[in-house]
Design a protein around this motif. Structure first.
Motif, PDB file in Angstrom:
ATOM      1  N   ASN A 155      -0.292  -4.976  -2.484  1.00 17.30           N
ATOM      2  CA  ASN A 155       1.012  -4.820  -3.158  1.00 17.30           C
ATOM      3  C   ASN A 155       0.937  -3.788  -4.423  1.00 17.30           C
ATOM      4  N   ARG A 156       0.215  -4.595  -5.218  1.00 19.11           N
ATOM      5  CA  ARG A 156      -0.330  -3.817  -6.623  1.00 19.11           C
ATOM      6  C   ARG A 156      -0.974  -2.521  -6.430  1.00 19.11           C
ATOM      7  N   ASN A 178      -0.581  -0.621  -3.710  1.00 18.54           N
ATOM      8  CA  ASN A 178       0.538   0.383  -3.464  1.00 18.54           C
ATOM      9  C   ASN A 178       1.222   0.872  -4.434  1.00 18.54           C
ATOM     10  N   MET A 179       1.851  -0.041  -5.515  1.00 20.50           N
ATOM     11  CA  MET A 179       2.760   0.365  -6.595  1.00 20.50           C
ATOM     12  C   MET A 179       2.135   1.238  -7.435  1.00 20.50           C
ATOM     13  N   GLN A 217      -0.131   3.406  -6.706  1.00 21.50           N
ATOM     14  CA  GLN A 217      -0.544   4.651  -5.998  1.00 21.50           C
ATOM     15  C   GLN A 217       1.095   5.636  -5.925  1.00 21.50           C
ATOM     16  N   GLN A 218       2.013   4.817  -5.962  1.00 20.85           N
ATOM     17  CA  GLN A 218       3.110   5.136  -6.060  1.00 20.85           C
ATOM     18  C   GLN A 218       3.667   5.788  -7.394  1.00 20.85           C
ATOM     19  N   VAL A 219       3.096   5.030  -8.534  1.00 21.77           N
ATOM     20  CA  VAL A 219       3.321   5.621  -9.963  1.00 21.77           C
ATOM     21  C   VAL A 219       2.472   7.070  -9.997  1.00 21.77           C
ATOM     22  N   ASP A 227       1.528   8.894  -7.483  1.00 16.24           N
ATOM     23  CA  ASP A 227       2.226  10.038  -6.813  1.00 16.24           C
ATOM     24  C   ASP A 227       3.487  10.707  -7.536  1.00 16.24           C
ATOM     25  N   SER A 228       4.155   9.878  -8.262  1.00 19.10           N
ATOM     26  CA  SER A 228       5.553  10.284  -9.021  1.00 19.10           C
ATOM     27  C   SER A 228       5.101  11.280 -10.122  1.00 19.10           C
TER      28      SER A 228
END
Length: 65
Positions: A17-18, A20-21, A23-25, A27-28
């Motif tokens: 989960n961390r 993935n989080m 990676q989202q940061v 990606d943004s």
């Protein structure tokens, strides 16, 4: 991101989960607008994750999970 986990399965899920989080940061982030503060925040998140991995590794070596 929630309370500490106490078994290997939940520890691995926590790490997933961390990651993935994180990676989202990443990606943004937009190259035109990202700045030094954003990079510092990313490094901070990475260091926190590294610390958690080290903690889980120690727990496993000590037989706590």
């Amino acid at each position: 991101m929630g309370k500490a986990t106490d078994n290997r399965a939940s520890q691995i899920n926590y790490l997933k989960n961390r990651m993935n989080m994180l990676q989202q940061v990443v990606d943004s982030m937009e190259a035109e607008s990202v700045g030094p503060d954003d990079m510092n925040q990313l490094l901070h998140m990475m260091h926190e994750l590294e610390g958690k991995i080290e903690r889980f590794k120690k727990d496993w070596q000590d037989g706590y999970s």
